[in-house]
Each structure stands twice: as structure tokens, then as C-alpha cells.
Design a protein around this motif. Structure first.
Motif, PDB file in Angstrom:
ATOM      1  N   HIS C 270      61.129 -33.287  -3.598  1.00  0.00           N
ATOM      2  CA  HIS C 270      60.812 -34.552  -4.242  1.00  0.00           C
ATOM      3  C   HIS C 270      61.339 -34.631  -5.668  1.00  0.00           C
ATOM      4  CE1 HIS C 270      59.449 -38.462  -4.773  1.00  0.00           C
ATOM      5  NE2 HIS C 270      59.130 -38.066  -5.982  1.00  0.00           N
ATOM      6  N   HIS C 319      54.068 -36.544   0.306  1.00  0.00           N
ATOM      7  CA  HIS C 319      54.382 -37.801   0.979  1.00  0.00           C
ATOM      8  C   HIS C 319      55.563 -37.681   1.946  1.00  0.00           C
ATOM      9  CE1 HIS C 319      57.125 -39.425  -2.528  1.00  0.00           C
ATOM     10  NE2 HIS C 319      57.800 -38.678  -1.706  1.00  0.00           N
ATOM     11  N   HIS C 320      56.233 -36.536   1.954  1.00  0.00           N
ATOM     12  CA  HIS C 320      57.234 -36.304   2.998  1.00  0.00           C
ATOM     13  C   HIS C 320      56.603 -35.679   4.237  1.00  0.00           C
ATOM     14  CE1 HIS C 320      60.675 -37.233   0.399  1.00  0.00           C
ATOM     15  NE2 HIS C 320      59.895 -36.757  -0.564  1.00  0.00           N
TER      16      HIS C 320
HETATM   17 CU   LIG Z   1      59.688 -37.939  -2.253  1.00  0.00          CU
END
Ligand SMILES: [Cu+2]
Ligand code: HEA
Ligand code: HEA
Ligand code: CUA
Lengths: 200, 325, 637
Positions: C270, C319-320
Motif C-alpha cells: 500500500h 484493504h487489499h
Molecule cells: Cu492500497
């Protein structure tokens, strides 16, 4: 565009010491990188521990003596290390030379102890994930001791050469001392994990 | 709303594997959330672009940098930041409530264990009062309007179970067990597909979900629970003999026969299933023959080898397979 | 000690500009010829190579994308077999992320930061040269593997167990992991250089509140690299260990965990996307003022937004992983944190809009790309907010909706500003302007081609099309949209082609640029185009956020630096008060040999762990050669 001279720098020193030296900052940056690496490795240790039904997995906790002696050695080495740094600050060549030789020894002894430490883990890296992560933690730290020892040896040679009496070299010595302190401090949480948490 | 009407249009032509064309309890809720968030975000985007166009189009002689202008701009930016915070807070709360709704199941009537492997699906139905347990492949049958609990396991690498028209996806991870509850609200045939990259044939790892009224579902269960029928035609009987003597039986189970292999799909009622090869081909005698003759060309890399057969043997085996209704 | 030496050595006071330039040139130039080219440590030369190489990787990665689009243009197409396709999308993703986007941003930093802070070379120039060679060798390694049909085929995030010892036999996954090591070493090196350059080598008077926004962005980017890359180093190393010596980090049967990989990868992955994105927004903030005729609105806000984004980016990685089945409460936290990143992003957008609103836009190509960026990136940001919602993401994760999201933010959010930056700084780098006419063509082709290519992917995703499939069946309703996407990709490629043609032609035939063609206010425009090897005749002195005022013909400078050795000023961190006249290292071939030795060790270690033992000896030797003092004036103190 024309130059309008508003400042004269000719009186400035030709090399800055400590926080005025770029290499000092680079050493800090590398410590930050490696510190993140250690923190991550510890996080992985805790993560695997939190998943495991029992910890250490299928093995008794590692024997204490090798690791504890090593820890004491490392902590003790901080004293001469700080002295060397101080001598370098005072540009006392003789003392720095002696100090570097001493620090080389104090780097090699932990490596010997470390070799014992690996044998006292009671687990191999390919037995299970617990074995993998303790070997990883020890291995990671060993590379740091090793690189610092090599660095110290090279620096010691340099300080016996004709390039020795130079503020830059003293700065290098100080940076090297700072890095050794980092290697020592980084070990303490690792010691706590490998020997402490495994006994909880 | 422009984007809303666009969504309605998009729903129309989106087929039976679509997050917009939904007939499941959770997929319906998700669709509403998708529409809500999309509309909000579209409005925000339109406002940004509208403002941008206005900023570019308005007439002016010189760039402005007087303190009055700066003050006005600072104020507008503060307002915009406040609006942003409120909007994202609203969206967070909306998605939180949707999540809570999805998890409000009132006890499942049926549990199916789903085992994903490279590159097909096994569905294990548990024994009930009337029926023994049975296995099927690449085709899941569920009763309409009932909560169905799916226990997800992966046998090799990570896969992901996704039936967009019925529910959101959930990964299947080796060493972990995930559970998803689905409820279909309308009978029909829906398509699902593996959503996590799992190697060579990730593209051909689909399955169908057949949602039926209670009675039809019970009939299907009874038929599946029964052992394989004895081949009627002579050609099929010969095919059975070939099947048992060739390596086929080492990988496939046909209940009621000596074939008890487990590395391939259970073929007890293979011909009753709509597709073979995990959604690859419609089940017909021709496609069965084509598959058996050369699975590696149809689905390169899959785990069923080409078993050399004479053309007679192939015909016989296909006849047999075709009778396994 | 310094003072009486100062009397004997040549200083830059009391000599004519021409004579000063001659002496500086002698001290700072690299030797001609191949050897000189290999040993140069001029940050402009090294960064120029870096940029060019990264763009070559963009072309290669783009051609792979076209191959994928060919295969996907029809259902059940047989142009490319599944094994090749898997290699191709892995190569496309890895090339674009690790060999194009991150390096190109770091390279822009290595080129621009020293000029913008008014110094003569980057900190640790030899490390910079080393970094380039390592990057180059890593890229070559990956692409040679591809040519030999043994490229990695496990996706750009190489999830285990698919990439583990059991399911990825051969050396493919190891090559991927080791390519990561190469690029991370290269990236970390540049990050350290940038951070130290910004901290210690700013022109006198450039206090923290006078640092150009781009330099702030590059500084934050460097910190992200420093904090995030260890995670990927750790994970790629443990992956190789699992595969080579049988450790069990990722093997659930022996207490390891498949999700551990995902946590580690995305803890890096991220921040990685902001490593790409923050330099790009820095570019926008720096370029925009030159085309609206007024300074940027909200400097402080923008800097705060950059820093906030950097800090927040470490709290989003889950969030992945919204569909892996983690506890719902935890996931909701990550929804909130992911959404909150819309605030700093919004702040930047609002400041740019305000600047445009109050300014008088001049529609040159860089501004066109910036406007295109705003339109496109806000859309990508909106889809980012959508996928940040856990329930929403369960429907679109691993579908073409996400593919659309990340191309919107990567191309719209980072490549558009990058192209604007190339048009903007090309005159500085080469001394020549790029063609405006071709510039307009490239903009409209790229802008339209982009939206036509990637917008339909949102719809495909909602219609159930998963990503990473080499084909799909005719009965699915995806055929016509896919064909449309593939055709549009041709338009997009055409736009890139025009851009490259423009750049290559203008290098030779462009109109001469002069030192400050855009009337910009930052320091890099104070020197000639292209800048001389020593960057500035005398180091400038800064007394405001915009050191160059239009119409002003004089530059306040420092004097008193030596000309017989490579010398620059070291200043204090906060206020940039001069502290020392530090030397900058001379050219050396040792970084090159160190890179060769390191590469040999890294490649060898794919095959046996002993490579680390034996391979480190030459590495140590080359490093000693690199650092051992040679008694040059640069070593004096
Ligand atoms: Cu991300
Ligand atoms: C340059 C790269 C970049 C950037 C900038 C972003 C920005 C964002 N990304 Fe993206 N992302 C990627 C690159 C990037 N991403 C990549 C490469 C992947 C996929 C990797 C893979 O799987 O292969 C990915 C995947 C990805 C996922 C995982 C999806 C999945 O796999 O299912 C998520 C989920 O939360 C996400 C969220 C976000 C968010 C919230 C932002 C935010 O930063 C966006 C913020 C911006 C705005 C919101 C617009 C401007 C704001 C305003 C105008 C104010 C008003 C706004 C509101 C009121 C909402 N991204
Ligand atoms: C910065 C990053 C970046 C960029 C720029 C691009 C650019 C493009 N990508 Fe990208 N893409 C990714 C990053 C990027 N991508 C990532 C991370 C993934 C995920 C990978 C994974 O799943 O593991 C992905 C995945 C991905 C997929 C999904 C594959 C799949 O899941 O199966 C697709 C499909 O269409 C695609 C298409 C494209 C296209 C058409 C372009 C186009 O924009 C390309 C246009 C450019 C060119 C075509 C070059 C043009 C040049 C010439 C033609 C000129 C030659 C000129 C001279 C010699 C002078 N990409
Ligand atoms: Cu199974 Cu993809």
C-alpha cells in the motif's frame, strides 16, 4: 543571470562533524531501515506465536546460557565503544587505534557465542515455522554483527594507514560506534522474544 | 439521477454472473450499497469537474492574488474539507450497516462443504434423515429462500468463491476455514467463478448454482444420493468395463461401482450436471467424448491427463458417461 | 587550520565568471569515453539514464499490455497460451510497478531535488551510480528470464502457496523475488540520498517553509521507501528461504501461514502506491503555478496533506485483504482509515482548483496533462473510496473494477503528471523545447484513449469479470466491451507513441529553450539548460518560497568555495544555515564493480544458499575499493 554575492563561506570548515556531516545522517537512515526490518521480524514472531496452539512449537525453549552471555558481552562492549567514540571526537589517534582493535575483538567474541547459540535452539529452521522465525531473527542479527565487525576491521586498518589523521576518519569511527550501539540495542528485544516469550 | 438510470440500464444486459443483476439476500443489499456509493461519488466528481470548468471558463484579466481573494479561497477550502469529512463518514457508516445486515442470519437449514482445488469445485452434502451424504462437482443446488451455510476449504492454493448474483466473494485459504451464508430469493440458474488467481486454469474454474423450489430441490437430493445407475445399453456397459480397467477409476468415484478415486470429480451423476470441466462445456455426449479424448487441449494444464483410448473405447466410455444421470 | 589553507587553495572569489566556469568545469566534469561514462557520478547523468531506462520499461510493459488486450479481445482466443498469459500479466504488473513507476519517480527526484534545493550534486553520488546499475541489472534479469520463457507467473504480488515451493516449481518465483531485492536495494539507496540531500544540502536560507512542494513530496516519498521497503525485503527473502532451504514461514502444515505473506506484502504494497503517487502530486503542485501566473494557493496545507498521506498510508494495508475472512470489526477500521485518506487527497485537489480559479491559465501541454490528471485522478479516487468499503469490495475485489481503479490512479494519477513533468522539465534537461503541436496530439490521444480503454472495465467488473483470466467464454456478456477496450488501447498506445516520438525528435531538433522558458520561480531555472556538471556557478541564497522573481536579473549567491575540488555547502536542517564546505565524491568505477559483484551474488543465491557466503567476498572487496581514500583533495578536511 548575474551573481550577487551576499554570503562568504570561505571561513567554514571543510568537513562537518556529527550532525553536520551527511554520513552521520546516512548512518541514521540505514539504522532506520534496519530498525524497521528488525521490528517487522519481531512482528512476524508475535504473529506466528499468536496463531500457534502452543509456543514454542514442538520444542523446548532455547537454552539460556549462550544467549545470555552474548547479551552481557554486547552490553559490556558499549562502554569501550562509547570511549572510542569520545577519543575519536578528541582526535586522539593512538587511543582510537587501540580502541578499534579492542572493538574488533569484542565483535568477534559474540560471533563465537552466537555459533553456540544456534546449537542451543533445539530446533532447526526447516522443522517448523517456529524454527524458521527464530533462525531468521538470529541470522538477521548475526549479519549485523558480522558487517559491523568487517567494517571495524577495515576502519582499524585505515586508522593505521597514512589516511588516518583526518577529521573524516574520526567521523567514520564515530558513525561506526553509533552503529554498534544500534546493533546492541536492537538485540535486546530479540533476546526478550527468543528467550523470554518462549518461556511464558 | 443520471448514474442511477445508467445503472438500471447496465443491470439489464449483464447476465447471470453480475453484481448488478441480483437475486440473493446479500447481493441485493450490496447492490443497493453499490448504487448509493456510486451515486454519491458521481455527484462529488461532477462537482469537482464542474468547478474546474467554471474556474477555467470564467473571464479574467490578470491572475488574482489580493488578500480578499485569498481569504475567500481559504474559506471555500475549509468548507470543502468539512464536506469531504462528512461525506466519507457517511459512506463509512453506510457500509458498516450493510455489513451488519449481511451477517444477520437466522440459523442455516443446510450446510454444504465446498472444497476448491486446481481447477474445479467439490460440493459435499451432508447426510440428512432420509438421505446419505454425497459429493458433486461444479454444480451447487440450493433451495430458494433458505439460508445455506457454505464451509469453504482450499486443498492446494488460495481460491475465492464468488457468485455475484447471490453474494459477495469470500476467499478459500489453505489451513483456514471460512464460512459464508447465502440466501437466494428467486429460483434460477446463477453462475459463479473463482475470483483469486490460482494458476494456469484460473480462467476455467466456474460452477453453476441452481436455485430451486423446495420440492424440486428434494427430488434432486434424492437422485444425487442414489448410487449410479447400471448402464442399460450394451455400448454403455462396455464403456463401464473400459472405465474400470483404465486409470479413470483411480481418480474418479462412481458410487455403486469399483471406481473410488478421489483426485478427480465424483462422476456418479455426471450427466445430470449442466457442465463439465468446471463450467467449460455444456454436458452432452459429444462434449464428454471430446473432453475424455483430449482434456489437455480443451483445458490446458488441468489435472486430468490424456488417457490413450481407441475410438471404440472412447465411444463406449462416452455412452457410459452419458447414462450417468 | 581551514583559514590558512583557504589562503593557498583556489577559491571562487575575485575571478571572472568565465574563468570560474572553466575551473569548475575542469573539477566537476567526467572523463570522456566509455570508462568515463561508467564511472560518472553526476546526478544529472545518472538520473537521466535512470529515467530513460524506466521509460524503456514502460514501453516494454505497455507492449505486454497490448498483447494481453489482443488475447482478451475475443472469447476463447488462442493467441496466447495460459502459461504465457500468466507470465505476461505478471511481467506487466511487476515491470510497471517495480521497473517503471517507482524508479522513474526516484529518478526524477535524483535529477530535480539537487537542482531545486540549489546544490551541486546529490548526497552520496557513488551510491546513486551504484543504485542505477543495480536497477538496470535487476531489470535485465527479469526480462532475460521472460525471453527464456521462465518469467514469473504468479502475479505481481506472488501470493503463497501459489508462489511457494509446492505449487511453483522451477526458478520462476525465485526470479521474481530476487528482482524485488534488486529494485528495493536500488530504491532504498536513492531514498537515503534524497533524504540527506534535502536535510543537509539545501541552499542557505531555504528554511523548512521555503522548500518547494516537489521537494517535500520527494522527502515524504523517501521516508515511505525507508519504512516500507524492509517489509518486502523481508517477505521476498523468506519466500526464497521457503523455496530454497525449506523454512516454513508460509506453510500452514508446519505452523506457517498463507495470510502472513499478504500482510507483509501489503504492508509494503500500500505505501508503494503512494511512493508512486506523492512525487506525482508534488510535480503538479510545482508545475501548476507556472501556467496560471500566480503562486500556488495553500503551501502549508499541501505540505501537511503530503505528510498526512504518508503517515496514513501505513494504516491501510488490510484493504487489499477484505475478502480473506478477517474479523469484521477489524475490517471496518480499515474502511474508515482508507476513506480518511480522501481528506488529504481532497485538500490537494481543492488547493489546485483554487489556484486555477484565481489564476489565468495558459494552455500549454503540461497544463493540459495536469487538467487531465485532475479529471481522471478524482475518478480513480472515487473508485478507491468505493473499494474501501468492505461490503462493496466483496463484490468487486479481484475483478476488472479494481483493474480500472488502479489504472485510473496509476496512469491518471501518476503517469499524467509524469508526462506533464517531462514536457515541463525537458527544456531544462536537454536545452530544447518539445513540440507543442505533437504535445497536444499526444495529450488528446492519451486522454481519450485512456478513458475509452479503462472506463468500460468498471462495468466489466460489475458484470462479474474476474481479473487475471487468460480467456472467457462466449456465453458471458463481456465480448463486445472487451473488444472495445482492446481497440481503444490502440488509441492509447498511439498517444504514447506520439509522446515518445516528440521526445526523441525534440532532443535534437527542438527549439532552444534558454534557462527559464516558463518563467518559473524555483531554483533549477536559475542555471543554464542543460545545467553544467557543477549545477550552479555559485550556490544560490534563498530568502523566499519563490526564489526567482520574473524580470529580476540578479541571483543572490554564496562565495568562498574551492574550485579545485568538488565542494558544496552543508547547511542546518531547519533553517538551512551554512555549516561546512563539504566535498562531494569524485568519479569512480567501483560502484559499477560493486553492483556487478552484488548482482552475481543475488542471482547465484537463487540456486544455493552458499552464494551468500562466497558471493559476499567480492562484494566486500569492491566496497573497500569504493570507500578507501585515494588522497584526492576531496578527502581533505
Ligand atoms: Cu492500497
Ligand atoms: C497511484 C496509485 C494509487 C492511488 C493514489 C490509490 C488511491 C486509493 N486507493 Fe488504490 N490501489 C492501487 C493504486 C492506488 N490507489 C493499486 C495499484 C491497487 C491494486 C493492487 C492490485 O490488487 O493489483 C489498488 C487497490 C486498492 C484497494 C483494494 C481493492 C481490492 O483489491 O479489492 C483499495 C481498497 O480500499 C484502494 C483504495 C484506495 C483509496 C481509498 C485511495 C485514495 O487515496 C483515493 C483518494 C482520492 C480521492 C477520494 C479523490 C480526491 C478527493 C476529493 C475530490 C475530495 C472529495 C471526496 C469525497 C467526498 C469522497 N485501492
Ligand atoms: C504504472 C503502472 C501501469 C501502467 C502504466 C499500465 C498500463 C496499461 N495496462 Fe496495466 N497493470 C498494472 C499497472 C500498469 N498498467 C498492474 C500493477 C497490473 C496488475 C498485474 C497483476 O495482476 O499482477 C496491471 C494489469 C493490467 C490488466 C489486467 C490483466 C489481468 O488481470 O489479466 C490489463 C488488461 O487490460 C492491463 C492493461 C493495461 C494497458 C492497456 C495499459 C496501457 O496504458 C499501456 C499503454 C502503453 C503502451 C502501449 C506503450 C506504448 C509505446 C509504444 C507503442 C511505442 C513504442 C515506441 C517507441 C519504441 C518509440 N493492465
Ligand atoms: Cu481457483 Cu482461481
Amino acid at each position: 543571470m548575474k551573481d550577487r554575492i551576499v554570503l562568504d563561506a570561505s571561513a567554514l570548515p571543510m568537513h562537518g562533524m556529527g550532525a553536520a556531516s551527511p554520513t552521520w545522517w546516512a548512518t541514521c537512515a540505514f539504522m532506520l531501515i534496519e530498525g524497521s526490518g528488525f521490528a517487522l521480524a519481531l512482528a512476524v514472531y508475535l504473529y506466528l506465536m499468536s496463531l500457534a496452539p502452543s509456543w514454542p512449537m514442538e520444542a523446548p525453549p532455547p537454552d539460556l546460557w549462550a544467549g545470555t552471555w552474548l547479551t552481557l558481552m554486547l552490553i559490556a562492549s558499549v562502554v569501550p565503544n562509547v570511549l572510542v567514540s569520545r577519543w575519536a571526537h578528541r582526535r586522539d589517534l593512538r587511543k582510537v587505534q587501540v580502541g578499534l582493535v579492542v572493538m574488533t575483538m569484542l565483535g568477534i567474541i559474540p560471533l563465537v557465542l552466537r555459533a553456540f547459540e544456534f546449537t542451543k535452539l533445539h530446533i532447526r529452521w526447516d522443522d517448523n515455522a517456529y524454527g524458521s522465525i527464530v533462525w531468521m531473527l538470529l541470522g538477521l542479527h548475526t549479519t549485523h554483527i558480522l558487517t559491523d565487525v568487517v567494517d571495524t576491521v577495515v576502519l582499524a586498518c585505515l586508522m593505521f594507514s597514512r589516511h588516518a589523521d583526518n577529521t573524516r576518519r574520526y567521523g567514520d569511527v564515530q558513525d561506526n560506534c553509533m552503529y554498534w550501539n544500534f546493533v546492541v540495542v536492537a538485540w535486546l528485544p530479540l533476546y526478550g522474544c527468543i528467550y523470554g516469550l518462549a518461556r511464558l | 439521477m443520471f448514474s442511477a438510470s445508467l445503472l438500471v440500464f447496465l443491470t439489464g444486459c449483464s447476465g447471470n454472473q453480475s453484481a448488478l443483476n441480483t437475486h440473493g439476500h446479500s447481493a441485493d443489499a450490496l447492490r443497493d450499497l453499490i448504487i448509493l456509493i456510486t451515486v454519491v461519488c458521481t455527484v462529488v466528481w461532477l462537482m469537482v469537474v464542474g468547478f474546474l470548468l467554471w474556474a477555467l471558463a470564467r473571464r479574467r484579466e490578470v491572475p488574482r492574488r489580493d488578500s480578499d481573494t485569498e481569504r475567500k479561497m481559504a474559506l471555500s477550502i475549509r468548507l470543502a474539507i468539512a464536506a469531504t469529512i462528512l461525506t466519507v463518514a457517511g459512506l463509512t457508516i453506510a457500509s458498516f450497516y450493510t455489513t451488519r445486515d449481511l451477517n444477520s442470519s437466522n440459523g442455516a437449514s443446510l450446510t454444504v462443504r465446498v472444497k476448491a482445488q486446481q481447477w474445479w469445485w467439490q460440493f459435499a452434502y451432508q447426510a440428512s434423515d432420509q438421505e446419505p451424504p454425497f459429493l458433486t462437482a461444479n454444480e451447487l443446488h440450493i433451495p430458494v429462500n433458505k439460508d445455506v451455510r457454505l464451509e469453504l476449504e482450499a486443498l492446494d492454493v488460495i481460491h475465492s468463491l464468488w457468485i455475484p448474483s447471490l453474494a459477495g466473494k469470500l476467499d478459500m485459504i489453505p489451513g483456514r476455514k471460512n464460512i459464508i451464508t447465502i440466501r437466494a430469493t428467486r429460483p434460477g440458474i446463477y453462475r459463479g467463478q473463482c475470483a483469486e488467481f490460482c494458476g494456469l486454469q484460473h480462467s476455467h474454474m466456474a460452477f453453476v448454482v441452481v436455485v430451486e423450489e423446495g420440492a424440486a430441490y428434494q427430488r434432486w437430493v434424492a437422485a444425487q444420493a442414489a448410487p449410479a445407475v447400471e448402464p442399460a445399453m450394451a455400448e454403455a456397459s462396455a464403456g463401464k468395463a473400459v472405465f474400470m480397467s483404465k486409470p479413470c477409476a483411480a481418480c474418479h468415484t462412481i458410487r455403486g461401482t469399483s471406481a473410488t478415486g478421489t483426485s478427480g470429480p465424483d462422476l456418479t451423476h455426471v450427466a445430470s450436471r449442466r457442465t463439465i470441466g468446471a463450467g467449460l462445456l455444456e454436458t452432452t455426449r459429444g462434449s464428454l467424448a471430446a473432453w475424455i479424448a483430449d482434456p489437455q487441449t480443451l483445458k490446458p494444464g488441468n489435472n486430468m491427463p490424456l488417457v490413450p483410448l481407441t475410438s471404440d473405447e472412447l465411444r463406449q466410455i462416452s455412452a457410459y458417461m452419458e447414462e450417468l444421470k | 587550520m581551514t583559514r590558512d589553507q583557504g589562503a593557498r587553495v583556489p577559491l571562487d572569489v575575485d575571478i571572472s565568471d568565465a574563468e570560474l566556469e572553466r575551473q569548475l568545469k575542469e573539477t566537476w566534469s567526467s572523463k570522456p569515453g566509455l570508462w568515463g561514462a561508467i564511472s560518472t557520478v553526476d546526478h544529472k547523468v545518472v538520473a537521466g539514464r535512470y529515467i530513460a531506462t524506466a521509460f524503456v520499461f514502460l514501453i516494454l510493459g505497455g507492449l505486454l499490455a497490448m498483447a494481453m488486450r489482443l488475447q482478451l479481445s475475443q472469447p476463447e482466443a488462442r493467441f496466447i497460451n495460459p502459461d504465457r498469459y500468466n507470465q505476461i500479466f505478471t511481467m506487466h504488473g511487476s515491470t510497471m510497478m517495480f521497473l517503471f513507476a517507482v524508479p522513474v519517480m526516484e529518478a526524477m527526484a535524483a535529477y530535480l531535488v539537487p537542482l531545486m534545493v540549489g546544490t551541486r550534486n546529490i548526497a552520496f553520488p557513488r551510491l546513486n551510480a551504484f543504485s542505477y546499475w543495480i536497477f538496470l541489472f535487476g531489470g535485465i534479469l527479469l526480462w532475460v528470464a521472460f525471453a527464456l520463457d521462465t518469467a514469473p507467473d504468479v502475479g505481481w504480488f506472488a501470493y503463497v502457496p501459489l508462489a511457494g515451493p509446492q505449487y511453483a516449481p522451477g526458478k520462476r518465483a525465485d526470479l521474481w523475488a530476487q528482482m524485488i531485492t534488486f529494485t528495493e536495494v536500488a530504491a532504498l539507496a536513492v531514498a537515503v540520498e534524497i533524504a540527506v540531500t534535502v536535510f543537509k544540502q539545501r541552499a542557505p536560507g531555504m528554511s523548512l517553509d521555503r522548500i518547494p512542494v516537489l521537494v517535500w513530496a520527494m522527502l515524504v516519498m523517501s521516508f515511505l521507501v525507508i519504512m516500507a521497503m524492509p517489509a518486502i525485503m523481508f517477505s521476498s527473502t523468506t519466500l526464497i528461504l521457503d523455496r530454497l532451504v525449506g523454512t516454513h514461514f508460509y506453510n500452514p502444515a508446519e505452523g506457517g501461514d498463507a495470510l502472513l505473506w499478504q500482510h507483509l506484502f501489503w504492508f509494503f504494497g500500500h505505501p508503494e502506491v503512494y511512493i508512486i503517487f506523492l512525487p506525482a502530486v508534488g510535480m503538479v503542485s510545482t508545475i501548476l503555478p507556472a501556467f496560471v501566473g500566480r503562486p500556488l494557493f495553500g503551501y502549508m496545507l499541501l505540505v501537511m496533506a503530503l505528510i498526512t498521506t504518508g503517515v496514513l498510508s501505513f494504516g491501510l494495508w488490510v484493504h487489499h485483504m477484505f475478502t480473506v475472512g478477517l474479523p469484521r470489526v477489524g475490517e471496518s477500521f480499515f474502511t474508515a482509515s482508507s476513506m480518511s485518506i480522501a481528506v488529504p487527497a481532497g485538500i490537494q485537489i481543492f488547493c489546485w482548483l483554487a489556484t486555477l480559479w484565481a489564476g489565468k491559465p495558459v494552455y500549454k501541454t503540461p497544463l493540459l496533462f495536469i487538467l487531465g490528471f485532475i479529471v481522471t485522478f478524482v475518478m480513480g479516487g472515487m473508485t478507491g473510496v468505493m473499494v474501501a468499503s468492505v461490503p462493496f469490495d466483496t463484490q468487486v475485489h479481484d475483478t476488472y473494477f479494481v483493474v480500472a481503479h488502479f489504472h485510473y490512479v496509476l496512469i491518471g494519477g501518476a503517469v499524467f503528471p509524469l508526462i506533464a513533468a517531462v514536457y515541463y522539465w525537458f527544456p531544462k534537461m536537454t536545452g530544447r523545447m518539445m513540440s507543442e503541436r505533437l504535445g497536444r496530439w499526444s495529450f488528446w490521444l492519451i486522454f481519450c484513449g485512456f478513458h475509452l480503454t479503462f472506463f468500460p472495465m468498471h462495468i466489466l467488473g460489475l458484470w462479474g469479470m474476474p481479473r487475471r483470466i487468460y480467456t472467457y467464454q462466449p456465453e458471458l456478456p463481456w465480448t463486445s466491451l472487451n473488444l472495445f477496450v482492446s481497440l481503444s488501447a490502440l488509441v492509447l498506445a498511439g498517444g504514447f507513441l506520439v509522446f515518445f516520438v516528440n521526445a526523441i525528435r525534440s532532443r535534437r531538433n527542438g527549439l532552444p529553450a534558454g534557462s527559464n522558458p516558463w518563467g518559473a520561480a524555483t531554483l533549477e531555472w536559475a542555471t543554464s539548460s542543460p545545467p553544467p556538471p557543477y549545477n550552479f556557478r555559485r550556490i544560490p541564497v534563498v530568502s523566499s518560497l519563490d526564489p526567482l522573481t520574473p524580470g529580476e536579473n540578479e541571483l543572490p549567491v554564496v562565495a568562498g568555495l574551492r574550485t579545485d575540488r568538488r565542494e558544496l555547502l552543508v547547511t542546518s536542517v531547519v533553517e538551512a544555515l551554512p555549516q561546512a564546505r563539504e566535498s562531494s565524491t569524485t568519479d569512480s568505477v567501483w560502484p559499477f564493480w560493486a553492483a556487478v559483484a552484488t548482482s552475481v551474488m543475488l542471482v547465484w543465491s537463487i540456486f544455493t544458499p552458499w552464494a551468500v557466503v562466497w558471493g559476499s567476498i567480492p562484494v566486500a572487496i569492491t566496497l573497500i575499493g569504493w570507500f578507501w581514500p585515494k588522497g584526492s583533495p576531496e578527502d581533505e578536511s
